[in-house]
Design a protein around this motif. Sequence first.
Motif, mmCIF file in Angstrom:
data_model
loop_
_atom_site.group_PDB
_atom_site.id
_atom_site.type_symbol
_atom_site.label_atom_id
_atom_site.label_comp_id
_atom_site.label_asym_id
_atom_site.label_seq_id
_atom_site.Cartn_x
_atom_site.Cartn_y
_atom_site.Cartn_z
ATOM 1 N N VAL A 329 90.179 -33.105 29.485
ATOM 2 C CA VAL A 329 89.802 -31.713 29.227
ATOM 3 C C VAL A 329 90.994 -30.780 29.453
ATOM 4 N N GLU A 330 91.704 -30.974 30.577
ATOM 5 C CA GLU A 330 92.824 -30.084 30.899
ATOM 6 C C GLU A 330 93.938 -30.161 29.857
ATOM 7 N N PHE A 331 94.319 -31.392 29.496
ATOM 8 C CA PHE A 331 95.391 -31.540 28.513
ATOM 9 C C PHE A 331 94.949 -31.066 27.125
ATOM 10 N N SER A 332 93.671 -31.246 26.800
ATOM 11 C CA SER A 332 93.175 -30.778 25.506
ATOM 12 C C SER A 332 93.283 -29.259 25.394
ATOM 13 N N LEU A 333 92.865 -28.544 26.447
ATOM 14 C CA LEU A 333 92.926 -27.085 26.428
ATOM 15 C C LEU A 333 94.364 -26.584 26.468
ATOM 16 N N CYS A 334 95.214 -27.295 27.192
ATOM 17 C CA CYS A 334 96.637 -26.933 27.203
ATOM 18 C C CYS A 334 97.221 -27.079 25.804
ATOM 19 N N LEU A 335 96.861 -28.179 25.128
ATOM 20 C CA LEU A 335 97.394 -28.406 23.790
ATOM 21 C C LEU A 335 96.889 -27.363 22.809
ATOM 22 N N LEU A 336 95.685 -26.847 23.030
ATOM 23 C CA LEU A 336 95.154 -25.813 22.150
ATOM 24 C C LEU A 336 96.127 -24.649 22.036
ATOM 25 N N PHE A 337 96.654 -24.193 23.177
ATOM 26 C CA PHE A 337 97.560 -23.043 23.161
ATOM 27 C C PHE A 337 98.989 -23.455 22.796
ATOM 28 N N ALA A 338 99.406 -24.656 23.217
ATOM 29 C CA ALA A 338 100.752 -25.111 22.866
ATOM 30 C C ALA A 338 100.881 -25.323 21.359
ATOM 31 N N LYS A 339 99.825 -25.874 20.752
ATOM 32 C CA LYS A 339 99.865 -26.108 19.312
ATOM 33 C C LYS A 339 99.711 -24.801 18.542
ATOM 34 N N LEU A 340 99.034 -23.822 19.125
ATOM 35 C CA LEU A 340 98.955 -22.496 18.510
ATOM 36 C C LEU A 340 100.351 -21.937 18.280
ATOM 37 N N VAL A 341 101.208 -22.060 19.287
ATOM 38 C CA VAL A 341 102.577 -21.551 19.177
ATOM 39 C C VAL A 341 103.366 -22.360 18.149
ATOM 40 N N VAL A 463 89.976 -40.735 22.137
ATOM 41 C CA VAL A 463 90.655 -39.847 23.078
ATOM 42 C C VAL A 463 91.756 -39.067 22.369
ATOM 43 N N THR A 464 92.543 -39.747 21.545
ATOM 44 C CA THR A 464 93.609 -39.083 20.792
ATOM 45 C C THR A 464 93.046 -38.007 19.885
ATOM 46 N N ALA A 465 91.918 -38.312 19.224
ATOM 47 C CA ALA A 465 91.315 -37.343 18.307
ATOM 48 C C ALA A 465 90.772 -36.131 19.053
ATOM 49 N N ILE A 466 90.194 -36.341 20.236
ATOM 50 C CA ILE A 466 89.674 -35.216 21.019
ATOM 51 C C ILE A 466 90.812 -34.286 21.430
ATOM 52 N N ILE A 467 91.889 -34.848 21.932
ATOM 53 C CA ILE A 467 93.016 -34.034 22.390
ATOM 54 C C ILE A 467 93.660 -33.311 21.214
ATOM 55 N N ASP A 468 93.953 -34.053 20.139
ATOM 56 C CA ASP A 468 94.616 -33.413 18.999
ATOM 57 C C ASP A 468 93.661 -32.500 18.239
ATOM 58 N N GLY A 469 92.362 -32.846 18.238
ATOM 59 C CA GLY A 469 91.398 -31.978 17.581
ATOM 60 C C GLY A 469 91.277 -30.631 18.274
ATOM 61 N N THR A 470 91.250 -30.647 19.615
ATOM 62 C CA THR A 470 91.216 -29.393 20.366
ATOM 63 C C THR A 470 92.496 -28.601 20.138
ATOM 64 N N GLY A 471 93.626 -29.310 20.122
ATOM 65 C CA GLY A 471 94.881 -28.641 19.823
ATOM 66 C C GLY A 471 94.890 -28.032 18.438
ATOM 67 N N PHE A 494 105.107 -12.127 18.540
ATOM 68 C CA PHE A 494 105.780 -12.839 19.628
ATOM 69 C C PHE A 494 105.086 -12.601 20.968
ATOM 70 N N TYR A 495 104.534 -11.422 21.192
ATOM 71 C CA TYR A 495 103.766 -11.194 22.412
ATOM 72 C C TYR A 495 102.549 -12.111 22.453
ATOM 73 N N MET A 496 101.913 -12.290 21.308
ATOM 74 C CA MET A 496 100.766 -13.196 21.226
ATOM 75 C C MET A 496 101.190 -14.626 21.558
ATOM 76 N N LEU A 497 102.343 -15.049 21.075
ATOM 77 C CA LEU A 497 102.832 -16.402 21.341
ATOM 78 C C LEU A 497 103.178 -16.587 22.820
ATOM 79 N N MET A 498 103.756 -15.579 23.439
ATOM 80 C CA MET A 498 104.072 -15.669 24.865
ATOM 81 C C MET A 498 102.805 -15.757 25.705
ATOM 82 N N PHE A 499 101.778 -15.003 25.328
ATOM 83 C CA PHE A 499 100.505 -15.070 26.031
ATOM 84 C C PHE A 499 99.881 -16.459 25.899
ATOM 85 N N ALA A 500 100.006 -17.069 24.721
ATOM 86 C CA ALA A 500 99.473 -18.413 24.508
ATOM 87 C C ALA A 500 100.191 -19.434 25.385
ATOM 88 N N ASP A 501 101.508 -19.320 25.520
ATOM 89 C CA ASP A 501 102.260 -20.220 26.401
ATOM 90 C C ASP A 501 101.792 -20.088 27.847
#
Length: 532
Positions: A329-341, A463-471, A494-501
């Motif tokens: 769950v933690e890595f999936s949610l982290c990837l959501l914002f990392a992949k957004l950027v 597991v891979t699909a859940i993590i990458d799907g959330t991302g 860019f402010y939006m991207l910094m907030f996502a990070d």
Amino acid sequence: MARLPAGIRFIISFSRDQWYRAFTFMLTFLLYASFHLSRKPISIVKGELHRYCASVNGDEVRFNSQSQKASESPSHQLSDNETECGWAPFDQDNYQQLLGALDYSFLCAYAIGMYLSGIIGERLPIRYYLTCGMLASGAFTALFGLGYFYNIHSFGFYVVTQVINGLVQTTGWPSVVTCLSNWFGKGRRGLIMGVWNSHTSVGNILGSLIAGYWVSTCWGLSFIVPGAIVAAMGIVCFLFLIEHPKDIACSSTLLAHAKSYENGMHRFRVQKPALPEEKKLLDAEMQCLLLSDGKRAVHQNHVVILPADGGSSMAAISFTGALKIPGVVEFSLCLLFAKLVSYTFLFWLPLYITNVNHLDAKKAGELSTLFDVGGIFGGILAGVISDRLEKRASTCGLMLLLAAPTLYIFSTISKMGLEATVAMLLLSGVLVSGPYALITTAVSADLGTHKSLKGNSHALATVTAIIDGTGSVGAALGPLLAGLISPSGWNNVFYMLMFADACALLFLIRLIHKELSCLGSAAGDQALFKEH
């Protein structure tokens, strides 16, 4: 007897198993690079779908420097729905919202389809599943480009094409990660998958160059050629992909007698009988590493009970069972914002360079590849550091912490000239792509082979699909938000991207704290063991 030639000595110095592993590594690398190659053209063609021009004296049209260069190239006769300012309907003032909607339609379909793709992929032969996905993806990528030749100006046509293409492309990632993990063990997984994950950047670079070659003269070919490449690689997949070492009587790199413990971030392996004192030390360390919240051991509900027999008789893991694996769950949610950027850069960077540095679409596409060059080094660097420290979450956290101020500096100095833009593109690529690459490869493989799965190999694709799907949810939101925010100024993007990070970093705080706590506890136990 004559001495063997140097080339032959080199070939026979590697075992049969090693050659097959190297072949699988390269084949899966090229297969997924072709997927990314087909995703890049839309970002390159945006500058051609809407050229920048302004009305002067009523009917006269004046072009800026990049549009003049584009118009000098031979082009087909303008239709009633096509103007000198671009390709209808993208020639209107709301073009940024329309282009953002194209990105969103692809990525939203990709995110939704990814959750189903892993579950389906666990139950079908990987080779057939991946081949069908690549052939379909090639067809719909080319279909987008056919809109140019058949003079199609319906926004709905391009949206539907993007949606279907996003769905069929979900067959790729779970399949190639599962196949690669079948062939390679856990030793140096971060480095191996860091190098392998450079296919993302290689595909983006090739896609930019191929699309950029035709963008100003015949942008339809910017889609048709990548589509043909993906379809051709699908045929190669069907003819040559070997899903598992056992299919060709090869051995795995994992030692059969080595018992591994891991929680997706830490691991160590016992390869010899341990003394009673050592067993106490190992038990103390494992109790720390497998804590679910830093205070108590993993709850029984976090263990997915599966048949102990390791073979094809094992049932595929359920969606809820995969979510119970600690760290998913933690890595999936982290990837959501990392992949957004990352995907905001993927889909909007060429247009940003066009606006800020006043380059034509072709040159902007070529310059944007420097971000992907930095991404290659970022993925490898993250893998090496996480292998050395055995701390996946901490490695990601450090790079995310450095990425936010780097993005601010990029937005500030990129307007000063090409030299500043080049340097910041490389550095931003390293820091933005590093965490994204590590989570989607080594971390996903670690969690997909978690101790709680009792050795079940059928869980990895889910597991891979859940993590990458959330991302991919973040990947869909990023370009859409960029399209909505950019009319108010690129600084706001860019402010939006910094907030996502910052959000991505927050979701890893608990795992980082657990890693550091375990490090201190293990160090204390080792010191106590030495005293005795």
